[in-house]
Design an enzyme around this catalytic site. Structure first.
Site, PDB file in Angstrom:
ATOM      1  N   SER A 146      53.560  -3.436 -68.607  1.00 28.60           N
ATOM      2  CA  SER A 146      52.853  -2.184 -68.334  1.00 28.60           C
ATOM      3  C   SER A 146      51.937  -2.331 -67.131  1.00 28.60           C
ATOM      4  CB  SER A 146      52.021  -1.793 -69.562  1.00 28.60           C
ATOM      5  OG  SER A 146      51.053  -0.810 -69.259  1.00 28.60           O
ATOM      6  N   TYR A 159      46.118  -3.799 -75.793  1.00 29.36           N
ATOM      7  CA  TYR A 159      47.437  -3.463 -75.273  1.00 29.36           C
ATOM      8  C   TYR A 159      47.683  -4.173 -73.945  1.00 29.36           C
ATOM      9  CZ  TYR A 159      51.407  -0.625 -73.753  1.00 29.36           C
ATOM     10  OH  TYR A 159      52.653  -0.211 -73.335  1.00 29.36           O
TER      11      TYR A 159
END
Length: 254
Positions: A146, A159
């Site tokens: 990401s 995350y």
């Protein structure tokens, strides 16, 4: 186009029943690959298999919690029993952070995220790597990372950390497994319309703040990852391995 013909190829896609994973699975199916889908939602699994079969692919799904070591072992054994081999593995399954302030984040919530996004990726990639090394003949390992690893991700540190860890694993695998003919890459995904991300993307304040930094003036779509998945699975790059391939509409460099 024979360079990207995946006839006879078996691809495993975790989290392949929706979002980016399903987008990659569609591309792989359209190029002739057989698809093994892992997901925790039985209805989504069935819908994904039906769609992939509609594209002409052989597809089968397994319910698998990638954060559970025994579940991963059982599901991988099931894939081998059904398809006989795994040529490419896309470790894509993930869960979002809680959105809590860092100072209010509990250890349990931190571990809820890393259990799937990092531990789950490790367990998945380890199973695939063992198979590829034992079988011989090479293979392809891909992890979905990401852009939160590139820019600061406030209220999303768990995350971001899990995805940064995944990227580090992939780099190590590219070096360690090169002598076995295995290539490894991470796909650094930007803001993309998925069941996990869409509620945030369509928050009015968020969209006003972020879209103006999006050179293409749109969010990504799962199918934006289809052709890249085909390229990576085909191993057409040959000498190309260990890369962090950013797919974010130029967001991170604008």
């Amino acid at each position: 186009m024979s360079l990207f013909d995946l006839s006879g190829h078996v691809a495993l896609v975790t989290g392949g029943n929706s979002g980016i994973g399903l987008g990659m699975a569609r591309g792989l199916a359209q190029s002739g690959a057989s698809i093994a889908v892992w997901g925790t939602n039985a209805e989504r699994n069935a819908a994904a298999v039906s769609e992939l079969e509609g594209l002409g692919a052989e597809a089968h799904a397994w319910r698998c919690d990638v954060g559970d070591e025994d579940a991963v072992a059982d599901a991988f054994a099931g894939v081998l029993e059904h398809f006989g081999r795994v040529d490419s593995c896309f470790a894509n399954a993930g869960v979002p952070g809680s959105g809590a302030a860092f100072v209010d984040t509990s250890l349990d919530d931190w571990r809820r995220v890393t259990r799937v996004n990092l531990d789950g990726a490790f367990l998945t990639l380890r199973a695939a790597a063992r198979h590829m090394v034992e079988r011989g003949g090479g293979g392809v390992l891909v992890g979905t990372s990401s852009v939160s690893t590139v820019h600061g991700a406030p209220r999303n540190e768990a995350y971001a950390a899990s995805k940064a860890g995944l990227t580090a694993i992939i780099k190590g695998l590219a070096v360690e497994l090169a002598r076995h003919g295995v290539t490894a890459h991470s796909i650094v995904a930007g803001w993309t319309e998925t069941p996990m991300a869409s509620p945030t993307l369509h928050d009015e304040r968020f969209e006003q703040a972020v879209m103006k930094r999006m050179p293409q003036r749109r969010w990504g779509a799962p199918d934006d990852f289809a052709r890249l998945a085909v390229y990576l699975a085909s191993n057409a790059g040959g000498f190309h391995t260990g890369d962090e391939i950013v797919v974010d509409g130029a967001y991170s460099i604008f």
